[in-house]
Design a protein around this motif. Structure first.
Motif, PDB file in Angstrom:
ATOM      1  N   GLY A 242       0.794  -1.226   0.000  1.00 34.36           N
ATOM      2  CA  GLY A 242       0.000   0.000   0.000  1.00 34.36           C
ATOM      3  C   GLY A 242       0.824   1.274   0.000  1.00 34.36           C
ATOM      4  N   ASP A 243       2.120   1.181   0.260  1.00 33.83           N
ATOM      5  CA  ASP A 243       2.959   2.382   0.394  1.00 33.83           C
ATOM      6  C   ASP A 243       3.011   3.169  -0.914  1.00 33.83           C
ATOM      7  N   ARG A 244       2.726   4.461  -0.829  1.00 36.94           N
ATOM      8  CA  ARG A 244       2.731   5.296  -2.040  1.00 36.94           C
ATOM      9  C   ARG A 244       2.570   6.767  -1.684  1.00 36.94           C
ATOM     10  N   VAL A 245       2.790   7.639  -2.672  1.00 33.66           N
ATOM     11  CA  VAL A 245       2.448   9.062  -2.532  1.00 33.66           C
ATOM     12  C   VAL A 245       1.583   9.415  -3.733  1.00 33.66           C
ATOM     13  N   ARG A 246       0.437  10.027  -3.453  1.00 32.53           N
ATOM     14  CA  ARG A 246      -0.463  10.426  -4.534  1.00 32.53           C
ATOM     15  C   ARG A 246      -0.202  11.889  -4.908  1.00 32.53           C
TER      16      ARG A 246
ATOM     17  N   LEU B 237       4.425   6.789 -11.736  1.00 34.37           N
ATOM     18  CA  LEU B 237       3.547   6.173 -12.727  1.00 34.37           C
ATOM     19  C   LEU B 237       2.205   6.892 -12.732  1.00 34.37           C
ATOM     20  N   THR B 238       1.757   7.232 -13.933  1.00 36.08           N
ATOM     21  CA  THR B 238       0.415   7.794 -14.044  1.00 36.08           C
ATOM     22  C   THR B 238      -0.595   6.693 -13.742  1.00 36.08           C
ATOM     23  N   ASP B 239      -1.794   7.095 -13.348  1.00 39.37           N
ATOM     24  CA  ASP B 239      -2.827   6.097 -13.074  1.00 39.37           C
ATOM     25  C   ASP B 239      -3.155   5.359 -14.368  1.00 39.37           C
ATOM     26  N   GLY B 240      -3.145   4.034 -14.317  1.00 36.40           N
ATOM     27  CA  GLY B 240      -3.395   3.262 -15.532  1.00 36.40           C
ATOM     28  C   GLY B 240      -2.310   3.548 -16.553  1.00 36.40           C
ATOM     29  N   TYR B 241      -2.669   3.476 -17.825  1.00 36.42           N
ATOM     30  CA  TYR B 241      -1.703   3.787 -18.894  1.00 36.42           C
ATOM     31  C   TYR B 241      -2.514   4.297 -20.079  1.00 36.42           C
ATOM     32  N   LYS B 242      -2.873   5.565 -19.992  1.00 38.85           N
ATOM     33  CA  LYS B 242      -3.780   6.158 -20.962  1.00 38.85           C
ATOM     34  C   LYS B 242      -2.980   6.897 -22.040  1.00 38.85           C
ATOM     35  N   PRO B 243      -3.627   7.233 -23.164  1.00 39.07           N
ATOM     36  CA  PRO B 243      -2.919   8.022 -24.171  1.00 39.07           C
ATOM     37  C   PRO B 243      -2.320   9.291 -23.546  1.00 39.07           C
ATOM     38  N   SER B 244      -1.087   9.587 -23.919  1.00 34.09           N
ATOM     39  CA  SER B 244      -0.247  10.707 -23.455  1.00 34.09           C
ATOM     40  C   SER B 244       0.416  10.442 -22.097  1.00 34.09           C
ATOM     41  N   ASP B 245       0.204   9.259 -21.517  1.00 33.91           N
ATOM     42  CA  ASP B 245       0.740   8.976 -20.180  1.00 33.91           C
ATOM     43  C   ASP B 245       2.247   8.710 -20.189  1.00 33.91           C
ATOM     44  N   ILE B 246       2.840   8.993 -19.023  1.00 39.60           N
ATOM     45  CA  ILE B 246       4.281   8.774 -18.809  1.00 39.60           C
ATOM     46  C   ILE B 246       4.444   7.760 -17.680  1.00 39.60           C
TER      47      ILE B 246
ATOM     48  N   ILE C 298       0.879  13.861 -16.938  1.00 37.20           N
ATOM     49  CA  ILE C 298       1.041  13.055 -15.715  1.00 37.20           C
ATOM     50  C   ILE C 298      -0.302  12.959 -14.999  1.00 37.20           C
ATOM     51  N   GLY C 299      -0.944  14.109 -14.774  1.00 37.12           N
ATOM     52  CA  GLY C 299      -2.263  14.107 -14.127  1.00 37.12           C
ATOM     53  C   GLY C 299      -2.204  13.469 -12.749  1.00 37.12           C
ATOM     54  N   LYS C 300      -3.219  12.681 -12.451  1.00 36.61           N
ATOM     55  CA  LYS C 300      -3.217  11.970 -11.166  1.00 36.61           C
ATOM     56  C   LYS C 300      -2.267  10.795 -11.281  1.00 36.61           C
ATOM     57  N   ALA C 301      -1.338  10.745 -10.369  1.00 36.97           N
ATOM     58  CA  ALA C 301      -0.267   9.758 -10.510  1.00 36.97           C
ATOM     59  C   ALA C 301       0.232   9.323  -9.133  1.00 36.97           C
ATOM     60  N   THR C 302       1.107   8.350  -9.150  1.00 38.86           N
ATOM     61  CA  THR C 302       1.597   7.771  -7.897  1.00 38.86           C
ATOM     62  C   THR C 302       3.124   7.716  -7.914  1.00 38.86           C
TER      63      THR C 302
ATOM     64  N   VAL D 232       5.288  -1.744  -6.176  1.00 46.35           N
ATOM     65  CA  VAL D 232       5.852  -0.892  -5.125  1.00 46.35           C
ATOM     66  C   VAL D 232       7.374  -0.954  -5.205  1.00 46.35           C
ATOM     67  N   MET D 233       7.981   0.227  -5.053  1.00 43.40           N
ATOM     68  CA  MET D 233       9.439   0.307  -5.091  1.00 43.40           C
ATOM     69  C   MET D 233       9.975  -0.129  -3.735  1.00 43.40           C
ATOM     70  N   ASN D 234      10.848  -1.098  -3.694  1.00 44.85           N
ATOM     71  CA  ASN D 234      11.416  -1.525  -2.419  1.00 44.85           C
ATOM     72  C   ASN D 234      12.671  -0.691  -2.152  1.00 44.85           C
ATOM     73  N   GLY D 235      12.436   0.461  -1.503  1.00 41.41           N
ATOM     74  CA  GLY D 235      13.564   1.354  -1.265  1.00 41.41           C
ATOM     75  C   GLY D 235      13.061   2.654  -0.660  1.00 41.41           C
ATOM     76  N   ALA D 236      13.822   3.708  -0.852  1.00 39.46           N
ATOM     77  CA  ALA D 236      13.432   5.004  -0.293  1.00 39.46           C
ATOM     78  C   ALA D 236      13.726   6.107  -1.297  1.00 39.46           C
ATOM     79  N   MET D 237      12.935   7.183  -1.186  1.00 38.06           N
ATOM     80  CA  MET D 237      13.097   8.312  -2.103  1.00 38.06           C
ATOM     81  C   MET D 237      13.297   9.584  -1.288  1.00 38.06           C
ATOM     82  N   ALA D 238      14.253  10.421  -1.724  1.00 40.74           N
ATOM     83  CA  ALA D 238      14.572  11.635  -0.965  1.00 40.74           C
ATOM     84  C   ALA D 238      14.282  12.905  -1.749  1.00 40.74           C
ATOM     85  N   GLU D 239      13.899  12.783  -3.019  1.00 41.54           N
ATOM     86  CA  GLU D 239      13.640  13.985  -3.814  1.00 41.54           C
ATOM     87  C   GLU D 239      12.913  13.589  -5.092  1.00 41.54           C
ATOM     88  N   MET D 240      12.011  14.451  -5.549  1.00 40.62           N
ATOM     89  CA  MET D 240      11.377  14.260  -6.870  1.00 40.62           C
ATOM     90  C   MET D 240      11.070  15.641  -7.436  1.00 40.62           C
TER      91      MET D 240
END
Lengths: 528, 174
Positions: free
Chosen positions: A357-361, A391-400, A479-483, A498-506
């Motif tokens: 469940g770990d994520r940032v919206r 990751l953008t929600d799903g994988y829609k046209p124009s998504d990254i 990007i829109g709504k993404a995680t 889920v990424m098994n690790g840690a993030m310090a900047e985006m």
């Protein structure tokens, strides 16, 4: 000769040259053709290159190993010739060299035979205090057998058998395994618990076998070793085979060795006094890194193209919000599950992603022409096919989709998935990136998409490693709504990413950052 | 990135081996000459790797060394035996694109090759594995697959052509 005949002949001969089977007649024919039709040279060279690529990719592991070892052996003998006087003065060093070579060769053979992922490390870097940005030592990384150099500062290594070794630069040393090192020059201090008794430091003039102690060893430029027992017991064996045990006495005890165990002298505590300041030095270094990081952060905040900057420093009043400090209208992130941990240094925070469940919206509503994405992550392990960065929600046209992938047994890949507005999708990969022993190491990653030139660029720690042409264009990307750190798919069965690790900047920019800017933005990884 | 020099060298050799060899071949060197020259180029480059600031400079550098070595080698051979590669290299060199463009193409082609391999029928992949990766001759492969040695050779030739055409298509689409 008709055009198709010419093409067929070019093709046939290129294939034969690439396989090493071209005859003299083939060479005559191709030369005649190229003299007559010079414009075909490029076509022939491309065809030859493609056939050669097939032939050189499709080779056995044994052939690859032979190629590699041949180069390494030639380099090794070249280095030996250059360094003979310096390195191979004594039997101790010669033995060390042979041991090291044996470790290297067995290591090389091992890479091909084992289908399992293995950690060849024998120690990890537990703490560093460096005052030079050019040094590669990084806390948390795994250290393999090999030859190392520390130019300035301190590095503390924790060996897998339990011994701890702190080195002060300038120092040159070899690591053989989790119980044996050779100090060619410089200062080191051991801390050996009972379980690691027998931890041995070779010097050009002696072997120092630690019998559960703390001992300081200083090898000068002439190869003479000065040894001081701080605590416990140590056995020293000189080059002539003489052996002597030392225990700490009230005055401290030190011995200088020149090929044999000869004399004791009064302790010169000043030689090793800097080691006592290590904690203070590390704290100061961390504070300095934090100060420089804050300065960089304040610089980038003013970039008008910066749509979102999550600096991963929680606010005091709500730890479930990931503040977006960019000067735009984009919203803060919402932390779900992920826990706050220490980042690259104490005081620089990060979010740890572990559980499903770990994520940032986040929500980035802008339509992007060009863009640059930058992050600072450490990956504990690549447990699954895909590990999400953004990751953008799903994988829609124009998504990254920006993620890491485990596409091979022994290394990972950085993957950018792009789905154009017309629905065409393609994954662009850079590999190899991240092997097992990179676990715990912090990486600064960036990708940029240049809409004008239709190129995608991959960067690791500020260095551009790949530039690829886009296969499918799109009038904009979004990007829109993404995680961050996970995926919110629209399917019922949500594949775990889920990424098994840690993030310090985006950071998310609505323009292409150039190579210099990306190098500048990632210089934080070089602060010591 | 802390990595013992030995492991860093192995990594660089393994990563760029194929591209350096293919590049050297594309200059008109036959396979065995290309192997020798690529090895020489790696030795020279790795011996002086401290001069590089970034790993991204490594491939262009080692290929530039390889190009010089091809020139020198073919010049030597020209003096000695007037071997054919010298003139072939000269003919290609006169009209070849700048090295950076060749390297850019090579990187794309290497990536395309992975995709093309993936698209091959499983029988073709099995044939390639037996012949190339397991390093068997066509006779041994023929026995393993219940074919004649000649049929194996023809099949291999077709597969190579299919792969080459697939690479060409993939990179021209991009």
């Amino acid at each position: 000769m008709s055009d198709s005949n010419v093409d067929n002949t070019l093709e046939r001969i290129a294939a034969k040259i690439a396989q090493g089977e071209a005859s003299a007649e083939d060479h005559r024919t191709i030369k005649l053709l190229l003299k007559r039709y010079p414009d075909l040279s490029d076509q022939f060279s491309s065809t030859l290159r493609r056939y050669a690529l097939i032939e050189t990719q499709l080779v056995s592991e044994k052939q690859k190993r032979t190629f590699r070892l041949s180069i390494l052996n030639r380099l090794s003998s070249k280095k030996r010739t250059n360094n003979t006087r310096r390195y191979w003065l004594s039997w101790g060093s010669t033995l060390a060299a042979l041991l090291l070579l044996a470790v290297f060769i067995s290591d090389d053979l091992g890479t091909d035979s084992s289908p399992l992922l293995v950690d060849r490390g024998v120690a990890i870097v537990s703490r560093v205090a460096l005052n030079s940005s050019s040094q590669p030592w990084q806390t948390g990384e795994s250290i393999q057998p090999g030859r190392y150099e520390l130019t300035t500062g301190f590095v503390e290594l924790e060996f897998y058998q339990g011994a701890k070794l702190t080195l002060q630069g300038p120092a040159r040393f070899d690591i053989f395994d989790a119980q044996n090192v050779t100090l060619h020059q410089g200062k080191a201090k051991t801390d050996v618990p009972e379980v690691a008794i027998g931890f041995t430091v070779n010097t050009p003039s002696s072997r120092v076998i630690d019998l559960g102690t703390s001992v300081g060893i200083h090898v000068n430029a002439q190869g003479d070793a000065n040894i001081q027992v701080f605590e416990g017991e140590v056995e020293m064996v000189g080059n002539n085979g003489s052996s002597q045990k030392f225990v700490k006495n009230t005055a401290g005890q030190s011995t200088t060795l020149k090929g044999e165990v000869t004399r004791k002298q009064t302790s010169n505590a000043a030689t090793f006094k800097e080691f006592d300041k290590l904690d203070t030095l590390i704290q100061k270094a961390d504070e300095e890194r934090h100060r420089r990081w804050e300065k960089d952060r304040d610089f980038w905040i003013n970039d008008p193209s910066l749509l979102a900057y999550y600096d991963f420093q929680p606010t005091a009043d709500n730890s479930r919000v990931l503040p977006n400090i960019a000067k735009t209208q984009s919203s803060d992130g919402a932390v779900v599950g992920a826990r706050w941990v220490d980042g690259p240094w104490p005081g620089k925070h990060a979010l740890s992603f572990k559980r499903p469940g770990d994520r940032v919206r986040i929500d980035i509503p802008e339509k992007l022409q060009s863009f640059s994405l930058v992050t600072w992550v450490t990956i504990d392990s690549l447990d699954r096919m895909f590990s999400a960065l953004l990751l953008t929600d799903g994988y829609k046209p124009s998504d990254i989709h920006w993620q890491l992938g485990q596409l091979s047994l022994d290394h990972g890949a950085i993957i950018v998935g792009l789905k154009s507005l017309s629905g065409d999708e393609k994954d662009y990969n850079y590999q190899p990136f991240l092997s097992k022993r990179d676990s715990g190491r912090w990486f600064h990653l960036a990708v940029s998409l240049d809409q004008k030139t239709q190129t995608l660029r991959f960067y690791v720690n500020g260095t551009k490693l790949s530039e690829q042409n886009l296969k499918h264009s799109s009038s904009y990307w979004s990007i829109g709504k993404a995680t961050i750190g996970n995926w919110s798919s629209q399917r019922e069965m949500n594949p775990l990413r889920v990424m098994n690790g840690a993030m310090a900047e985006m950071m998310i920019f609505s323009r292409v950052l150039n190579d210099v800017e990306i190098e500048k933005i990632s210089q934080v990884t070089k602060y010591r | 990135m802390t990595m013992p020099l030995h492991n860093r060298f192995s990594y660089l050799i393994d990563t760029y081996r194929s591209r350096v060899l293919a590049y050297t071949c594309s200059l008109g060197a036959d396979r065995s000459l290309a192997e020798d020259i690529a090895q020489d180029a790696f030795v020279v480059a790795l011996d002086k790797i401290g001069q590089l600031e970034h790993e991204s400079e490594f491939l262009p550098w080692v290929c530039a060394i390889a190009k010089n070595l091809v020139r020198n080698e073919t010049r030597k051979r020209w003096r000695r035996t007037k071997l054919m590669e010298r003139e072939l290299h000269w003919l290609i060199d006169q009209h070849s694109p700048p090295p950076e463009l060749s390297l850019q193409r090579l990187s794309e082609e290497e990536q395309a090759l992975q995709q093309c391999m993936h698209n091959l029928p499983s029988k073709s992949r099995q044939l390639l594995k037996l012949y190339y990766l397991d390093n068997n001759n066509s006779q041994t492969v023929a026995q393993a697959m219940g074919l004649s040695a000649n049929a194996v050779r023809i099949a291999l030739s077709r597969i190579r052509k299919t792969l080459k055409e697939c690479i060409t298509k993939e990179v021209s689409d991009e």
